[in-house]
Write an enzyme that holds these catalytic residues in place. Sequence first.
Site, PDB file in Angstrom:
ATOM      1  N   CYS A 143       4.158   1.399  11.897  1.00  8.73           N
ATOM      2  CA  CYS A 143       5.067   1.864  10.860  1.00  8.73           C
ATOM      3  C   CYS A 143       5.712   3.209  11.193  1.00  8.73           C
ATOM      4  O   CYS A 143       6.544   3.689  10.447  1.00  8.73           O
ATOM      5  CB  CYS A 143       4.333   1.993   9.537  1.00  8.73           C
ATOM      6  SG  CYS A 143       2.833   1.052   9.435  1.00  8.73           S
ATOM      7  N   ALA A 192       0.826  -1.203   0.000  1.00 11.84           N
ATOM      8  CA  ALA A 192       0.000   0.000   0.000  1.00 11.84           C
ATOM      9  C   ALA A 192       0.863   1.258   0.000  1.00 11.84           C
ATOM     10  O   ALA A 192       0.538   2.246  -0.652  1.00 11.84           O
ATOM     11  CB  ALA A 192      -0.949   0.003   1.182  1.00 11.84           C
ATOM     12  N   THR A 193       1.983   1.233   0.722  1.00 15.13           N
ATOM     13  CA  THR A 193       2.851   2.418   0.773  1.00 15.13           C
ATOM     14  C   THR A 193       3.291   2.819  -0.629  1.00 15.13           C
ATOM     15  O   THR A 193       3.207   3.997  -1.003  1.00 15.13           O
ATOM     16  CB  THR A 193       4.082   2.145   1.667  1.00 15.13           C
ATOM     17  OG1 THR A 193       3.615   1.841   2.984  1.00 15.13           O
ATOM     18  CG2 THR A 193       5.013   3.340   1.711  1.00 15.13           C
ATOM     19  N   HIS A 211      -0.983  -7.990   3.021  1.00 15.53           N
ATOM     20  CA  HIS A 211      -0.698  -8.534   4.349  1.00 15.53           C
ATOM     21  C   HIS A 211      -1.686  -8.133   5.432  1.00 15.53           C
ATOM     22  O   HIS A 211      -1.600  -8.617   6.554  1.00 15.53           O
ATOM     23  CB  HIS A 211       0.744  -8.207   4.762  1.00 15.53           C
ATOM     24  CG  HIS A 211       0.998  -6.791   5.174  1.00 15.53           C
ATOM     25  ND1 HIS A 211       1.097  -6.434   6.488  1.00 15.53           N
ATOM     26  CD2 HIS A 211       1.174  -5.665   4.450  1.00 15.53           C
ATOM     27  CE1 HIS A 211       1.338  -5.122   6.547  1.00 15.53           C
ATOM     28  NE2 HIS A 211       1.388  -4.645   5.325  1.00 15.53           N
ATOM     29  N   THR A 229       9.937  -6.744 -12.739  1.00 18.83           N
ATOM     30  CA  THR A 229       9.363  -8.090 -12.864  1.00 18.83           C
ATOM     31  C   THR A 229       8.355  -8.319 -11.755  1.00 18.83           C
ATOM     32  O   THR A 229       8.624  -8.017 -10.589  1.00 18.83           O
ATOM     33  CB  THR A 229      10.491  -9.133 -12.789  1.00 18.83           C
ATOM     34  OG1 THR A 229      11.402  -8.870 -13.863  1.00 18.83           O
ATOM     35  CG2 THR A 229       9.947 -10.548 -12.906  1.00 18.83           C
ATOM     36  N   SER A 282      -3.491  -3.558   0.465  1.00 14.75           N
ATOM     37  CA  SER A 282      -2.348  -4.456   0.328  1.00 14.75           C
ATOM     38  C   SER A 282      -2.647  -5.842   0.881  1.00 14.75           C
ATOM     39  O   SER A 282      -3.649  -6.048   1.567  1.00 14.75           O
ATOM     40  CB  SER A 282      -1.111  -3.841   0.989  1.00 14.75           C
ATOM     41  OG  SER A 282      -1.185  -3.949   2.376  1.00 14.75           O
ATOM     42  N   ASN A 333      -6.567   3.010  10.645  1.00 11.67           N
ATOM     43  CA  ASN A 333      -5.803   1.864  11.132  1.00 11.67           C
ATOM     44  C   ASN A 333      -5.547   1.905  12.638  1.00 11.67           C
ATOM     45  O   ASN A 333      -5.089   0.929  13.209  1.00 11.67           O
ATOM     46  CB  ASN A 333      -4.476   1.759  10.370  1.00 11.67           C
ATOM     47  CG  ASN A 333      -3.729   3.065  10.336  1.00 11.67           C
ATOM     48  OD1 ASN A 333      -4.221   4.059   9.800  1.00 11.67           O
ATOM     49  ND2 ASN A 333      -2.550   3.082  10.912  1.00 11.67           N
ATOM     50  N   GLN A 344      -6.915  -0.775   5.406  1.00 13.91           N
ATOM     51  CA  GLN A 344      -7.381  -1.405   6.650  1.00 13.91           C
ATOM     52  C   GLN A 344      -8.786  -1.986   6.467  1.00 13.91           C
ATOM     53  O   GLN A 344      -9.222  -2.775   7.297  1.00 13.91           O
ATOM     54  CB  GLN A 344      -7.371  -0.340   7.757  1.00 13.91           C
ATOM     55  CG  GLN A 344      -7.262  -0.879   9.159  1.00 13.91           C
ATOM     56  CD  GLN A 344      -6.092  -1.788   9.395  1.00 13.91           C
ATOM     57  OE1 GLN A 344      -6.284  -2.959   9.728  1.00 13.91           O
ATOM     58  NE2 GLN A 344      -4.871  -1.314   9.230  1.00 13.91           N
TER      59      GLN A 344
HETATM   60  C1  PLP Z   1      -0.848  -0.867   6.728  1.00 11.88           C
HETATM   61  C2  PLP Z   1      -1.395   0.358   6.134  1.00 11.88           C
HETATM   62  C3  PLP Z   1      -0.704   1.045   5.127  1.00 11.88           C
HETATM   63  C4  PLP Z   1       0.655   0.596   4.619  1.00 11.88           C
HETATM   64  O1  PLP Z   1       0.538  -0.624   3.943  1.00 11.88           O
HETATM   65  P1  PLP Z   1       1.820  -1.473   3.498  1.00 11.88           P
HETATM   66  O2  PLP Z   1       1.264  -2.487   2.560  1.00 11.88           O
HETATM   67  O3  PLP Z   1       2.344  -2.087   4.747  1.00 11.88           O
HETATM   68  O4  PLP Z   1       2.780  -0.566   2.850  1.00 11.88           O
HETATM   69  C5  PLP Z   1      -1.296   2.183   4.598  1.00 11.88           C
HETATM   70  N1  PLP Z   1      -2.471   2.623   5.029  1.00 11.88           N
HETATM   71  C6  PLP Z   1      -3.180   1.988   5.996  1.00 11.88           C
HETATM   72  C7  PLP Z   1      -4.513   2.511   6.422  1.00 11.88           C
HETATM   73  C8  PLP Z   1      -2.662   0.839   6.590  1.00 11.88           C
HETATM   74  O5  PLP Z   1      -3.344   0.214   7.546  1.00 11.88           O
END
Ligand code: PLP
Length: 381
Positions: free
Chosen positions: A326, A74-75, A202, A240, A200, A152, A180
């Site tokens: 983070c 997501a970043t 994870h 890639t 994202s 989050n 989130q």
């Molecule tokens: C975790 C999160 C991110 C960052 O996501 P990554 O995939 O870890 O880079 C961004 N925004 C929100 C709201 C999040 O919870």
Amino acid sequence: MPKQPIYLDYCATTPVDKRVMDKMIPYFSGKFGNPSSREHLFGWMAEEAVSEAREACATLIGSKPEELIFTSGATEAINLALRGVAEDPPLKHIVSVKTEHKAMLDTLKVLERRGTEVSLLPVDGQGRIDPDEFSNCLRPDTGLIAVMLGNNETGVMHPIKELAARAKASSALFFCDATQSAGRIPIDVKELDVDLLVFSGHKLYGPKGVGLLYCRPGVKEHLAAQLTGGGQEQGLRSGTLNVPAIVGFGEACSLAIRRQQEDTVYLSGLRDDFEEQVRVHADVYIHSVEAPRLPHVSNLLFRETDGAALMARLRKFIACSRSSACSSVMVEPSHVIRAMHFTEEEALASFRFSFGRPTTREEASDALRHLADCLEAIKQE
Ligand SMILES: *Cc1c(COP(=O)(O)O)cnc(C)c1O
């Protein structure tokens, strides 16, 4: 090995679901081809797997597969959306919110240094935006609006559909961070009426290191690539493709489609019981109960309590968090709680407990017991 603490930090990350992992494994070694290799079977197999995963990710948010750009998370997707839109021609004005994720806020700071004006909307004590204040913030030269779906740290959900409707009269693009929220509440990009959206893998029982940017048709033309090279992802994100991670991401989205309703009922029930029982402690204040919230998170302020002392005890039994994982190696007071008009001390005494699909009722009640013991113990100190 010492007994592991109870994991109640599903907002930070989630374990990869066994079914997701099983689906990923063949793509590390047996089916290792590069999806950009168009001349042989190895490439075709990888390409087919990526396209199946893209379909699943698109289904989760009601988009078309070709509207998605895979990234490393997501970043990166947030960086691509913000920098990509703001770069050429440079945007004059962006509207966002004080409680956004650091990936958003820090990138906005970079754009600010390059001359874009950024207005950050305040929130009330519950973490809510005032829609009228939002409307008042929009200007004829506003080029982009960036508001997250679910927070989050507190779980507070912003009324994206209403805000997007209010922004309709302006020509600004609407960008939503749904990281989130994806897999936790139903999301439909058409219904929300957003131009750009990210999430994202994870955070929804998929692997780390993979995410995506959704772009409404026609918006891609306004987006400048931030990684250039082989021209993957329609030239917008070269490099890639991370095939095993993308395959896992797709499977995690498929699972989320099947499980979301059931997960929501279970997790919100668990969260509500947890909050009901935690209320016996007179000093506990539950953040954002008056706001609409995501089902899996509870943020508690322990009044008149030294947050560091409580964490030092609690972490032996419960893995939870105080500010966003983070932010940095240092524990900074959460900018989200601070924006809700709480003091630094209160922010440092605000603990986020977040639940996930693997959380059992027993874990939740054990956590409450440990919490009561730790609160009692620091009173004796
Ligand atoms: C975790 C999160 C991110 C960052 O996501 P990554 O995939 O870890 O880079 C961004 N925004 C929100 C709201 C999040 O919870």
